[in-house]
Motif scaffolding. Structure first.
Motif, PDB file in Angstrom:
ATOM      1  N   MET A   1       0.839  -1.191   0.000  1.00 39.18           N
ATOM      2  CA  MET A   1       0.000   0.000   0.000  1.00 39.18           C
ATOM      3  C   MET A   1       0.875   1.243   0.000  1.00 39.18           C
ATOM      4  N   THR A   2       0.601   2.152  -0.937  1.00 39.80           N
ATOM      5  CA  THR A   2       1.284   3.435  -0.981  1.00 39.80           C
ATOM      6  C   THR A   2       0.245   4.534  -0.862  1.00 39.80           C
ATOM      7  N   ALA A   3       0.510   5.499  -0.029  1.00 37.97           N
ATOM      8  CA  ALA A   3      -0.494   6.521   0.279  1.00 37.97           C
ATOM      9  C   ALA A   3      -0.827   7.379  -0.928  1.00 37.97           C
ATOM     10  N   ASP A   4      -2.101   7.713  -1.069  1.00 35.66           N
ATOM     11  CA  ASP A   4      -2.516   8.774  -1.975  1.00 35.66           C
ATOM     12  C   ASP A   4      -2.213  10.108  -1.302  1.00 35.66           C
ATOM     13  N   ILE A   5      -1.778  11.084  -2.084  1.00 35.40           N
ATOM     14  CA  ILE A   5      -1.494  12.422  -1.569  1.00 35.40           C
ATOM     15  C   ILE A   5      -2.431  13.395  -2.252  1.00 35.40           C
ATOM     16  N   ILE A   6      -3.150  14.182  -1.467  1.00 32.63           N
ATOM     17  CA  ILE A   6      -4.086  15.148  -2.032  1.00 32.63           C
ATOM     18  C   ILE A   6      -3.783  16.533  -1.492  1.00 32.63           C
ATOM     19  N   ASP A   7      -3.703  17.499  -2.392  1.00 34.33           N
ATOM     20  CA  ASP A   7      -3.308  18.868  -2.080  1.00 34.33           C
ATOM     21  C   ASP A   7      -4.560  19.705  -1.787  1.00 34.33           C
ATOM     22  N   ILE A   8      -4.647  20.241  -0.564  1.00 41.78           N
ATOM     23  CA  ILE A   8      -5.865  20.974  -0.204  1.00 41.78           C
ATOM     24  C   ILE A   8      -5.925  22.352  -0.856  1.00 41.78           C
ATOM     25  N   SER A   9      -4.824  22.832  -1.391  1.00 37.25           N
ATOM     26  CA  SER A   9      -4.884  24.121  -2.079  1.00 37.25           C
ATOM     27  C   SER A   9      -5.700  24.022  -3.367  1.00 37.25           C
ATOM     28  N   ARG A  10      -5.854  22.804  -3.894  1.00 36.87           N
ATOM     29  CA  ARG A  10      -6.626  22.601  -5.121  1.00 36.87           C
ATOM     30  C   ARG A  10      -7.864  21.742  -4.907  1.00 36.87           C
ATOM     31  N   HIS A  11      -7.835  20.876  -3.911  1.00 38.39           N
ATOM     32  CA  HIS A  11      -8.913  19.892  -3.754  1.00 38.39           C
ATOM     33  C   HIS A  11      -9.354  19.795  -2.295  1.00 38.39           C
ATOM     34  N   ARG A  12      -9.672  20.916  -1.663  1.00 40.67           N
ATOM     35  CA  ARG A  12      -9.984  20.922  -0.237  1.00 40.67           C
ATOM     36  C   ARG A  12     -11.219  20.085   0.093  1.00 40.67           C
ATOM     37  N   GLU A  13     -12.317  20.292  -0.626  1.00 43.68           N
ATOM     38  CA  GLU A  13     -13.543  19.558  -0.331  1.00 43.68           C
ATOM     39  C   GLU A  13     -13.374  18.067  -0.579  1.00 43.68           C
ATOM     40  N   LYS A  14     -12.675  17.729  -1.640  1.00 47.47           N
ATOM     41  CA  LYS A  14     -12.403  16.311  -1.917  1.00 47.47           C
ATOM     42  C   LYS A  14     -11.551  15.707  -0.800  1.00 47.47           C
ATOM     43  N   ALA A  15     -10.570  16.475  -0.328  1.00 49.58           N
ATOM     44  CA  ALA A  15      -9.717  15.983   0.755  1.00 49.58           C
ATOM     45  C   ALA A  15     -10.535  15.725   2.015  1.00 49.58           C
ATOM     46  N   LEU A  16     -11.479  16.601   2.313  1.00 50.61           N
ATOM     47  CA  LEU A  16     -12.346  16.389   3.468  1.00 50.61           C
ATOM     48  C   LEU A  16     -13.164  15.119   3.315  1.00 50.61           C
ATOM     49  N   ARG A  17     -13.738  14.896   2.141  1.00 47.14           N
ATOM     50  CA  ARG A  17     -14.554  13.694   1.905  1.00 47.14           C
ATOM     51  C   ARG A  17     -13.722  12.425   2.031  1.00 47.14           C
ATOM     52  N   LEU A  18     -12.567  12.423   1.379  1.00 48.81           N
ATOM     53  CA  LEU A  18     -11.724  11.223   1.411  1.00 48.81           C
ATOM     54  C   LEU A  18     -11.208  10.950   2.820  1.00 48.81           C
ATOM     55  N   ALA A  19     -10.805  11.999   3.522  1.00 50.86           N
ATOM     56  CA  ALA A  19     -10.286  11.813   4.878  1.00 50.86           C
ATOM     57  C   ALA A  19     -11.365  11.276   5.803  1.00 50.86           C
ATOM     58  N   CYS A  20     -12.570  11.809   5.697  1.00 53.25           N
ATOM     59  CA  CYS A  20     -13.673  11.305   6.537  1.00 53.25           C
ATOM     60  C   CYS A  20     -13.949   9.835   6.242  1.00 53.25           C
ATOM     61  N   ALA A  21     -13.877   9.449   4.974  1.00 54.01           N
ATOM     62  CA  ALA A  21     -14.139   8.057   4.593  1.00 54.01           C
ATOM     63  C   ALA A  21     -13.090   7.120   5.175  1.00 54.01           C
ATOM     64  N   VAL A  22     -11.813   7.513   5.102  1.00 51.66           N
ATOM     65  CA  VAL A  22     -10.748   6.667   5.650  1.00 51.66           C
ATOM     66  C   VAL A  22     -10.857   6.575   7.168  1.00 51.66           C
ATOM     67  N   LEU A  23     -11.145   7.691   7.812  1.00 49.70           N
ATOM     68  CA  LEU A  23     -11.315   7.698   9.271  1.00 49.70           C
ATOM     69  C   LEU A  23     -12.478   6.800   9.690  1.00 49.70           C
ATOM     70  N   ALA A  24     -13.569   6.830   8.933  1.00 52.41           N
ATOM     71  CA  ALA A  24     -14.741   6.011   9.254  1.00 52.41           C
ATOM     72  C   ALA A  24     -14.444   4.526   9.124  1.00 52.41           C
ATOM     73  N   GLU A  25     -13.468   4.180   8.284  1.00 50.61           N
ATOM     74  CA  GLU A  25     -13.060   2.780   8.140  1.00 50.61           C
ATOM     75  C   GLU A  25     -12.152   2.318   9.271  1.00 50.61           C
ATOM     76  N   GLY A  26     -11.752   3.256  10.142  1.00 53.21           N
ATOM     77  CA  GLY A  26     -10.888   2.901  11.270  1.00 53.21           C
ATOM     78  C   GLY A  26      -9.410   2.970  10.951  1.00 53.21           C
ATOM     79  N   PHE A  27      -9.046   3.732   9.904  1.00 51.19           N
ATOM     80  CA  PHE A  27      -7.640   3.877   9.536  1.00 51.19           C
ATOM     81  C   PHE A  27      -7.174   5.310   9.783  1.00 51.19           C
ATOM     82  N   PRO A  28      -5.878   5.489  10.023  1.00 52.74           N
ATOM     83  CA  PRO A  28      -5.360   6.841  10.225  1.00 52.74           C
ATOM     84  C   PRO A  28      -5.185   7.594   8.908  1.00 52.74           C
ATOM     85  N   VAL A  29      -5.266   8.910   9.011  1.00 51.16           N
ATOM     86  CA  VAL A  29      -5.049   9.825   7.894  1.00 51.16           C
ATOM     87  C   VAL A  29      -4.001  10.841   8.334  1.00 51.16           C
ATOM     88  N   VAL A  30      -3.088  11.180   7.444  1.00 57.45           N
ATOM     89  CA  VAL A  30      -2.105  12.220   7.755  1.00 57.45           C
ATOM     90  C   VAL A  30      -2.694  13.580   7.398  1.00 57.45           C
TER      91      VAL A  30
END
Length: 325
Positions: A1-30
């Motif tokens: 597994m290699t982490a996806d990297i998302i830049d909030i300067s361009r994709h802030r709302e997407k980053a929020l959605r993806l981070a919430c989804a990973v957190l809900a699965e019980g995994f850490p997010v950087v």
């Protein structure tokens, strides 16, 4: 597994959605914070917290800071005395952590507090606060690095260290403060400093009119993060308060000072050519990583004034230079 990297300067709302989804699965997010990058997971989920410890290789007796969206949220999980409340109102959101008694029905899992009846609480700025608000639960979030090593102040630092162990890294650019939060505990009306950090003790004393009591000697018990004797360490050995450079060492200096033997240095880095302590703090961990990347066996660091943010810088350097187990 290699982490996806998302830049909030361009994709802030997407980053929020993806981070919430990973957190809900019980995994850490950087996530980026104003101090350093954090390895964040649901503070109420034991499996998620376990994954933080496993990813970092962190001792489970070392408690985690729990991050909240606002003061009202923090009050649902911890009990505030009047002085702690005053400190929160003055310095939150920002680089301050308060150690507070846990509410009996808090829901924060004991793995996050290392079994203590207290919890470290911080209110971060920016994306981290927005994520906590969107997720609806506190996030336990130590620095996103292998335990004991230099803390990350950029998404690249995290990717190089832990990228293969993670699902998602949210890139918010360089951390503005660059050192972890100041940790305080109020006991019997007195403010104790457990770890110097992004809010200078002098600033706290000026704002509150109360003295900040420094620790005397090494901590007998670990009651907050960042209290281990050896911590924040690069691969190279670190020599602090250096007044000269030995052949083959890397030199880290402050304020463009002239250092005897600097011609023998493998490389020279300056935390702040003007001697600005805020700039030096912001550059500290990145500079240690760059110095370490030269491959030198030892890093010599010139003295840093022990006032303002210099106290936090010296704390990190002393732990980086401590004997390693």
């Amino acid at each position: 597994m290699t982490a996806d990297i998302i830049d909030i300067s361009r994709h802030r709302e997407k980053a929020l959605r993806l981070a919430c989804a990973v957190l809900a699965e019980g995994f850490p997010v950087v996530i980026p914070t104003e101090t350093v990058y954090g390895l964040a997971a649901d503070a109420t989920n034991p499996a998620a917290i376990t994954r933080i410890y496993e990813t970092k290789g962190r001792p489970r007796f070392n408690p985690l800071i729990c991050h909240m969206a606002d003061l009202a949220m923090a009050e649902r999980y911890a009990i505030f005395d009047p002085i702690s409340r005053m400190l929160g109102e003055m310095f939150w959101p920002g680089p301050l952590t308060l150690i507070l008694p846990l509410r009996s029905d808090s829901g924060i899992h004991s793995l996050a507090t290392a079994g203590l009846d207290t919890v470290g609480i911080r209110l971060p700025k920016g994306f981290a606060a927005d994520l906590i608000r969107a997720f609806g639960k506190p996030l336990a979030a130590p620095s996103a690095n292998t335990s004991g090593k230099v803390s990350p102040t950029s998404a690249l630092h995290v990717a190089e260290d832990l990228g293969e162990k993670l699902k998602l890294i949210v890139d918010g650019g360089a951390a503005a403060v660059g050192v972890e939060s100041t940790i305080l505990r109020v006991e019997n009306g007195a403010i104790r400093l457990l770890r110097p950090g992004g809010v200078a003790a002098e600033e706290i004393e000026k704002a509150t009119g109360l003295p900040v009591i420094r620790p005397e000697g090494p901590a007998a018990i670990i009651e907050a993060p960042g209290m281990l004797a050896s911590h924040y360490a690069p691969g190279a050995a670190v020599r602090i308060n250096a007044d000269h450079v030995e052949r083959g060492e890397v030199l880290i200096r402050l304020g463009s000072v002239q250092v005897k033997g600097s011609e023998f240095a493998t490389a020279i880095f300056d935390l702040s050519p003007s001697g600005d302590l805020a700039e030096a703090a912001a550059n500290l961990f990145d500079t240690l990583k760059r110095a370490d990347a030269t491959g030198a066996a030892r890093i010599a660091v010139t003295p840093v004034p022990d006032h303002g943010l210099g106290e936090a810088i010296n704390d990190r350097l002393a732990r980086a230079a401590a004997p390693r187990e």
